[in-house]
Each structure stands twice: as structure tokens, then as C-alpha cells.
Design a protein around this motif. Sequence first.
Motif, PDB file in Angstrom:
ATOM      1  N   ASP A   1      -2.295  -1.936  -5.470  1.00 43.28           N
ATOM      2  CA  ASP A   1      -2.196  -1.171  -4.238  1.00 43.28           C
ATOM      3  C   ASP A   1      -0.813  -0.526  -4.129  1.00 43.28           C
ATOM      4  O   ASP A   1       0.072  -0.767  -4.962  1.00 43.28           O
ATOM      5  CB  ASP A   1      -2.433  -2.075  -3.026  1.00 43.28           C
ATOM      6  CG  ASP A   1      -3.906  -2.144  -2.636  1.00 43.28           C
ATOM      7  OD1 ASP A   1      -4.639  -1.185  -2.942  1.00 43.28           O
ATOM      8  OD2 ASP A   1      -4.313  -3.162  -2.038  1.00 43.28           O
TER       9      ASP A   1
ATOM     10  N   GLU B   1      -5.322  -4.880  -5.737  1.00 43.51           N
ATOM     11  CA  GLU B   1      -6.157  -4.379  -4.648  1.00 43.51           C
ATOM     12  C   GLU B   1      -7.298  -5.329  -4.298  1.00 43.51           C
ATOM     13  O   GLU B   1      -7.947  -5.169  -3.262  1.00 43.51           O
ATOM     14  CB  GLU B   1      -6.734  -3.011  -5.008  1.00 43.51           C
ATOM     15  CG  GLU B   1      -7.685  -3.010  -6.190  1.00 43.51           C
ATOM     16  CD  GLU B   1      -8.321  -1.639  -6.426  1.00 43.51           C
ATOM     17  OE1 GLU B   1      -8.208  -0.766  -5.537  1.00 43.51           O
ATOM     18  OE2 GLU B   1      -8.921  -1.445  -7.500  1.00 43.51           O
TER      19      GLU B   1
ATOM     20  N   LYS C   1      -0.497   2.299 -11.317  1.00 44.21           N
ATOM     21  CA  LYS C   1      -1.441   1.420 -10.628  1.00 44.21           C
ATOM     22  C   LYS C   1      -2.143   0.446 -11.563  1.00 44.21           C
ATOM     23  O   LYS C   1      -2.777  -0.509 -11.123  1.00 44.21           O
ATOM     24  CB  LYS C   1      -2.485   2.255  -9.881  1.00 44.21           C
ATOM     25  CG  LYS C   1      -1.917   3.053  -8.709  1.00 44.21           C
ATOM     26  CD  LYS C   1      -3.004   3.773  -7.950  1.00 44.21           C
ATOM     27  CE  LYS C   1      -2.435   4.503  -6.742  1.00 44.21           C
ATOM     28  NZ  LYS C   1      -1.838   3.581  -5.743  1.00 44.21           N
TER      29      LYS C   1
END
Length: 451
Positions: A268, A274, A239
Motif C-alpha cells: 500500500d 495491502e 509496490k
Amino acid sequence: MIRHLLATTALLVAASTAAQAEEAFQAKLAGHAHLPAFTLIAPPADAPRDAWISGKFTGQTRNEKPMSVMGDVGAAYGQHPTGISLPFLGQPVQGLSGFAMNRADDGSIFTLTDNGFGSKINSPDALLFFHRMKPDFETGSIDRLQSVFLRDPDHKVPFRIAYEGSEERYLTGADFDPESIQYLNGEIWIGDEFGPYIIRATEDGRVLSVHETMLDGAPLRGPDTPGVIVPAVAGKDFKVQRSGGYEGMALQPGSDLLWGMLEKPLLDEDGTPEGSFLRVLTFDTLNGDWTGDSYKFQLVEGATAIGDFNFIDDTRALIIERDNGEGDISLECKTDDRSACYPVPAKVKNVVLVDTAQVDNDGFIKRIASIDLLDIADPDGKARLSTQADGDPSGKFTFPFFTIENVMRVDDTHILVANDNNLPFSGGLEIGTAANNEFILLNVADFLAAK
């Protein structure tokens, strides 16, 4: 697609609102000093012979002939040569990537050199080290009082290092990318981008422990984390973006807490960022573990990353936010000929004052005020190096570097800012010339007093 469009719109509105809510101040240049770009030091006598020529792997194939390939800023930035060639005889003192809040007993500043040449792959012969430095604004020079090489003789690093079979096991840019530093109780704490990890070391460079990052009970990993291998899926297997680990790591006074801020937004599940915000996680140095608390820092529109993060009192802190631009905007390219212009000029280079005690319901840290490093007043002519620009630079100073990665409070009136010069791959002041490591002293009394 519609959901992502709405989310993106909401984040842009949030970024614009954050910018409007904070107060803008102008900085005044109070001092200017620099460490020349081409500053090299010898590796330790007991380091592998491989470390005596660094940068051998920055091209497509191994190159062991010193000073044989000219460095340049890359195709996206106009491919301007920088006047300095690879590989190097010795280790470059470049890429200064963080100031420690606490100083050494003699008043010198702890700072550190990053992973070497920009990636895990091209830096296996770049040793990792930190320094004690003192800028002298009377002479415009920077005194490097000490350089300390990181090593792992006690096998604390939880993966195989580049110099695994050596006795002292000096660390290299193939192992970690150190980007932030703090000094606490006689020990050094370093934030790494690859893991991302937090590294605890002695003042003479021996690694004491390495801590994996945990967020919401799960480890955070990036594409360069050991154990993440092809075919890794962005957003699922990792991530943290490449070069997106701990660019800033602040030490909160009186708490022994480290506040680690990621350089770029997390990904994400679908592999997209994100949002236009950065995660901030807290680590308890006394317990050697994560607190479980996390926060968010909202970037303004146009900013892509941060460069450093340091507290100035119990709750307020300084953060450098930046875009990926380099060079004065007055020389922005207007045609396909990029030989005498900047294709991606600097537009967003800010120092932001935040208050970590003011956090909204969504976890965002309050932005209080900011200063623009591209618009610094210099009525007293303190600048020692001129910026190439289309126009009269008198009375004004700009700091249009790609990576500005060092900021700290000096006193109630001044802050100190410095760049990472990415030797030999960055310019910034003059087309065709490598960037130096520059330290600027800024008078920002009103900015520091903002609440």
C-alpha cells in the motif's frame, strides 16, 4: 492504526473462511525421484570466462577460490551447514522454479533454474537457463535431457545487462530472476521476479521480447526493477515486494492467455502489505500485451507466498501456497541451542485447486480443495529419501522444504510436485545436509475431480 487493525482482522477472517470453504484431501505417494544437490554443468563455450566460477559474490567480498566457504541455511534457520561449499566450478543445476504445462514432443518436462544465489547483488556470475527433464520413478533418478542458456544477442532487454559487452550477451541472475515457465507454439515464456517482467524467448534461448507489468494502467515495479534507485520509498516508488514478482505463471488452455501470479502481496501507499492476498494479472501472448483484467488469490492463515501455478483444464488450476518454514515440525527448537533442531519448521505447504471461472464480487478466485504436503500417505513405501523427524515415519511422507515451486497435472489421477533447493542455502530433510531437487508423484484422483 485502528483502520489497519480492522483491515488485518477482516483479512484473517477472510483467510479462515477460505480455508473452511474448501475441501481437504489426502495425497498418496506414487513415486519419488531426485536430482542430487551438487549437480553442476559447464557454461557455454562462448560465455565469458567469468561464468566458469559461479558464486564468487555470495559473501561480503569477492572470493575466487573454489569450494572454500561452507554454505549454511542462515542465522534465522539455525545456521546449520549444508555440506556444500562455494564458489562452484561451473554452473549449478539448482533452484528448479516452475513446470511448464505443455511438454516437449518427447514427453519431457520444461523447468528452469532461478536467478542463482538468491539476490540480484550476489548472482552476476550465475547464468540463467531452462531444461527439459524426465523423472524416472523406477530408478529414482531424474534425466536432464537438455539445458538451454538464455541470451540477448538482439538487444531486446531494455536495460544494461551484466555481460553487456559480450557477443552472445548471456543473461545472469543480476539481470532477471526467472521463476515460472510456459511452452507455447514452440516458444518459451518466462515470468521474472525482479521487474516483474514477462520474457518471450525461442526454444534455443534467444530473447524475443521483454514486457513490463501493467496494473490499472500503471507499471508495477519492485526494489530491484532497473530505474528504481535509493532513496526509493516502498509503496510509492515501488509496490512489488523484493522477491515478490511472478513466482507462478499459468497458461490457460485454448486461450493463449498467461495468468501471472505475484509471489507476495503488493504494498500500500504506506509501505505495508495491502492484504493477505496475491494479485493475478492476465497477458495476451497473441497481442503481446496485458488484457487489463486482474484477480486475487486469498492465502490461508500462516501462508506467506506461492510457489507455482498451472491449469489442469480450461478453468481449474493448481497453486502451491507455503509459509517460510523448513524442516519437520517434530524437531522444532525448544531451547536456545539450535544445532540439532529447526527454529522455523514447515507448517503450511499446500497444493490448492482453484476455479478461475468462479470469481466473487471482490475479485477473489474460488478455492475448491487442497492437499497438505506435510501429510502424505506412503503405505507402499515409495519414499527413497527419509525425513529426519522425532517419531516413526513409516507409512507417512512429508515434504518440508522452504521453497516448493513446481506443480503440474500428469493425468486424471496424478500430479507432480518438486522443490527449489536454493543450493547451497537450504536443507529440509536432514540437519546439516543440503536439499536435493526432489520430484514426487502424487495420487490425488478425488482432489483433481473436485468442483
